[in-house]
Write a protein that holds these residues in place. Structure first.
Motif, PDB file in Angstrom:
ATOM      1  N   PRO A  10     -27.722  19.893  10.046  1.00 42.08           N
ATOM      2  CA  PRO A  10     -28.371  21.186  10.313  1.00 42.08           C
ATOM      3  C   PRO A  10     -28.178  21.554  11.788  1.00 42.08           C
ATOM      4  N   ALA A  12     -28.598  25.046  12.839  1.00 42.86           N
ATOM      5  CA  ALA A  12     -28.904  26.479  12.882  1.00 42.86           C
ATOM      6  C   ALA A  12     -30.110  26.819  13.757  1.00 42.86           C
ATOM      7  N   GLY A  13     -30.711  25.809  14.406  1.00 44.61           N
ATOM      8  CA  GLY A  13     -31.885  26.067  15.253  1.00 44.61           C
ATOM      9  C   GLY A  13     -31.514  26.881  16.488  1.00 44.61           C
ATOM     10  N   LEU A  14     -32.507  27.420  17.152  1.00 38.49           N
ATOM     11  CA  LEU A  14     -32.254  28.319  18.287  1.00 38.49           C
ATOM     12  C   LEU A  14     -32.135  27.586  19.621  1.00 38.49           C
ATOM     13  N   GLY A  15     -32.595  26.348  19.666  1.00 35.29           N
ATOM     14  CA  GLY A  15     -32.483  25.574  20.907  1.00 35.29           C
ATOM     15  C   GLY A  15     -33.211  26.218  22.070  1.00 35.29           C
ATOM     16  N   THR A  16     -34.407  26.744  21.811  1.00 32.22           N
ATOM     17  CA  THR A  16     -35.109  27.524  22.849  1.00 32.22           C
ATOM     18  C   THR A  16     -35.496  26.680  24.066  1.00 32.22           C
ATOM     19  N   ARG A  17     -35.650  25.360  23.869  1.00 32.55           N
ATOM     20  CA  ARG A  17     -36.055  24.520  25.008  1.00 32.55           C
ATOM     21  C   ARG A  17     -34.933  24.388  26.034  1.00 32.55           C
ATOM     22  N   LYS A  27     -26.916  24.451  20.998  1.00 32.19           N
ATOM     23  CA  LYS A  27     -27.494  23.244  21.614  1.00 32.19           C
ATOM     24  C   LYS A  27     -26.680  22.010  21.245  1.00 32.19           C
ATOM     25  N   GLU A  28     -26.188  21.989  20.011  1.00 37.29           N
ATOM     26  CA  GLU A  28     -25.476  20.809  19.517  1.00 37.29           C
ATOM     27  C   GLU A  28     -24.130  20.619  20.200  1.00 37.29           C
ATOM     28  N   GLN A 105     -27.617  29.304   7.394  1.00 33.44           N
ATOM     29  CA  GLN A 105     -29.061  29.534   7.274  1.00 33.44           C
ATOM     30  C   GLN A 105     -29.297  30.830   8.046  1.00 33.44           C
ATOM     31  N   PRO A 108     -33.744  30.789  11.072  1.00 33.16           N
ATOM     32  CA  PRO A 108     -34.168  29.397  11.299  1.00 33.16           C
ATOM     33  C   PRO A 108     -35.610  29.173  10.838  1.00 33.16           C
ATOM     34  N   GLY A 110     -36.864  26.518   9.515  1.00 29.74           N
ATOM     35  CA  GLY A 110     -37.316  25.131   9.587  1.00 29.74           C
ATOM     36  C   GLY A 110     -36.274  24.181   9.011  1.00 29.74           C
ATOM     37  N   LEU A 111     -36.436  22.901   9.341  1.00 26.91           N
ATOM     38  CA  LEU A 111     -35.449  21.896   8.931  1.00 26.91           C
ATOM     39  C   LEU A 111     -35.367  21.767   7.408  1.00 26.91           C
ATOM     40  N   ALA A 114     -33.309  24.527   6.183  1.00 24.97           N
ATOM     41  CA  ALA A 114     -31.890  24.340   6.542  1.00 24.97           C
ATOM     42  C   ALA A 114     -31.223  23.390   5.544  1.00 24.97           C
ATOM     43  N   ASP A 133     -29.299  16.293  17.783  1.00 28.79           N
ATOM     44  CA  ASP A 133     -30.051  16.183  19.039  1.00 28.79           C
ATOM     45  C   ASP A 133     -30.864  14.891  19.112  1.00 28.79           C
TER      46      ASP A 133
HETATM   47  P1  UTP Z   1     -35.200  21.327  16.547  1.00 27.14           P
HETATM   48  O1  UTP Z   1     -36.504  21.903  16.178  1.00 27.14           O
HETATM   49  O2  UTP Z   1     -35.161  20.172  17.477  1.00 27.14           O
HETATM   50  O3  UTP Z   1     -34.195  22.403  17.137  1.00 27.14           O
HETATM   51  O4  UTP Z   1     -34.416  20.981  15.210  1.00 27.14           O
HETATM   52  P2  UTP Z   1     -34.420  23.868  17.653  1.00 27.14           P
HETATM   53  O5  UTP Z   1     -35.425  24.608  16.866  1.00 27.14           O
HETATM   54  O6  UTP Z   1     -33.042  24.441  17.717  1.00 27.14           O
HETATM   55  O7  UTP Z   1     -34.904  23.597  19.148  1.00 27.14           O
HETATM   56  P3  UTP Z   1     -36.023  24.287  20.057  1.00 27.14           P
HETATM   57  O8  UTP Z   1     -37.311  23.609  19.698  1.00 27.14           O
HETATM   58  O9  UTP Z   1     -36.009  25.756  19.800  1.00 27.14           O
HETATM   59  O10 UTP Z   1     -35.564  23.954  21.448  1.00 27.14           O
HETATM   60  C1  UTP Z   1     -33.640  19.802  15.022  1.00 27.14           C
HETATM   61  C2  UTP Z   1     -32.297  20.159  14.407  1.00 27.14           C
HETATM   62  O11 UTP Z   1     -32.470  20.932  13.225  1.00 27.14           O
HETATM   63  C3  UTP Z   1     -31.747  22.150  13.306  1.00 27.14           C
HETATM   64  C4  UTP Z   1     -31.495  22.388  14.802  1.00 27.14           C
HETATM   65  O12 UTP Z   1     -30.299  23.127  14.994  1.00 27.14           O
HETATM   66  C5  UTP Z   1     -31.425  20.983  15.353  1.00 27.14           C
HETATM   67  O13 UTP Z   1     -30.087  20.477  15.288  1.00 27.14           O
HETATM   68  N1  UTP Z   1     -32.540  23.246  12.686  1.00 27.14           N
HETATM   69  C6  UTP Z   1     -33.851  23.420  13.007  1.00 27.14           C
HETATM   70  C7  UTP Z   1     -31.928  24.091  11.787  1.00 27.14           C
HETATM   71  O14 UTP Z   1     -30.729  23.947  11.472  1.00 27.14           O
HETATM   72  N2  UTP Z   1     -32.659  25.105  11.240  1.00 27.14           N
HETATM   73  C8  UTP Z   1     -33.964  25.304  11.535  1.00 27.14           C
HETATM   74  O15 UTP Z   1     -34.569  26.253  10.985  1.00 27.14           O
HETATM   75  C9  UTP Z   1     -34.566  24.435  12.455  1.00 27.14           C
END
Ligand code: UTP
Length: 291
Positions: A10, A12-17, A27-28, A105, A108, A110-111, A114, A133
């Motif tokens: 997965p 697709a997260g935004l990597g906001t941190r 982020k990946e 996805q 985003p 949630g995991l 995804a 990560d």
């Molecule tokens: P994280 O919660 O650590 O990633 O998800 P994030 O949301 O990208 O980071 P922040 O908190 O905003 O900085 C762990 C992994 O799951 C993926 C992310 O890309 C990351 O590799 N993920 C998370 C998804 O693919 N989809 C989601 O809806 C959430």
């Protein structure tokens, strides 16, 4: 007993941190020394015998697809310059055609969501999930350790490690029923509990082996902690019919979703590399001394 042939990544997260670094870069794709996080995860899966690699991507993640593809321009240049080592290194990233696929996805959510997005690529067999990560360095191949454990213990399986009590609210936390060697038998798992309410300090880390029945659970699943569709909630829902085991893995895990974890991972890998460690240690010593 089914072999674990497929893995979901997965991404697709935004990597906001990590903003603004992750505004236009996934982020990946952040590097640990000279290799992106996602490549370490893919290499771990490849070495553990995975044959099909399924990426769940989202907007702005095309750099990941390009990374695992040929770059004719760069390859031609390296060939012209007689940089055989670099060329070989670059070509080693390329997987057998057809073994890598991408699904989207769109939001985003949630995991858990995804992972659910990859359901048509998995169908009816157990599969692995790797979160890039959660970078694991040293020791044995974590996914390999889990696959070996899975051969005797089918069901859902997660990588686990102890974390400080005050940090349990960042993780899925195991409610343990006993231990056998490096295996933890779980009777429950709870996502992001308050430290006072956590059943233990044994945290789930981003490596999973999951039974395909999880897709049915995820299909109807509501949002959980942080307003996201959580994978751990689905795993908990499958208990006790589908057992859950945790594997205490050998390597050291760095939380590369956090800045300190990411920086520490870079130092750990740099200091473990023969070509870098002396110069790096020399440069770090005065910085640490002057703190
Ligand atoms: P994280 O919660 O650590 O990633 O998800 P994030 O949301 O990208 O980071 P922040 O908190 O905003 O900085 C762990 C992994 O799951 C993926 C992310 O890309 C990351 O590799 N993920 C998370 C998804 O693919 N989809 C989601 O809806 C959430």
């Amino acid at each position: 007993m089914s072999r674990i042939r497929k893995a979901i990544f997965p991404v697709a997260g935004l990597g906001t941190r990590f903003l603004p670094a992750t505004k236009s870069m996934p982020k990946e794709m952040l590097p640990i020394v000279d290799k992106p996080l996602i490549q370490y995860a893919l290499e771990e899966a490849d070495a553990a015998g995975i044959e099909q690699f399924i990426f769940v991507t989202g907007r702005g993640k095309s750099a990941i697809e390009d990374h695992f593809d040929h770059s004719l321009e760069v390859e031609t240049l390296l060939r012209q310059r007689d940089q055989a080592g670099e060329l070989e290194n670059l070509r080693s990233i390329i997987l057998t055609p057809g073994s890598i696929s991408y699904t989207r996805q769109q939001e985003p959510l949630g995991l858990g969501h995804a992972v659910w997005c990859a359901r048509h690529h998995i169908q009816n067999e157990p599969f692995a999930v790797l979160l890039a990560d959660d970078f694991i360095h040293g020791g044995a191949n974590c996914l390999q350790e889990m696959i070996e454990a899975y051969e005797n213990r089918p069901g859902n399986m997660v990588a686990v490690m102890e974390v400080a009590r005050e940090n349990v609210s960042k993780y899925g936390i195991i409610d343990a029923n006993g231990e056998e060697g490096n295996l933890v038998l779980a009777k429950g798992v709870v996502e992001k509990p308050h430290p006072d309410a956590a059943p233990s300090n044994l945290a789930v880390i981003g490596r999973y082996i999951l039974e395909p029945g999880i897709f049915d659970v995820l299909s109807g699943q509501k949002k959980g902690a942080s307003g996201e569709i959580q994978l751990t909630d689905a795993i908990a829902h499958m208990l006790p019919e589908t057992p859950l085991h945790g594997v205490r893995f050998q390597g050291t895990r760095y939380d590369c979703g956090s800045k300190v974890g990411y920086l520490t991972a870079n130092m750990a890998v740099g200091l473990s590399r023969r070509d870098l460690k002396d110069a790096l240690a020399q440069n770090l010593a005065p910085l640490l001394k002057n703190m």
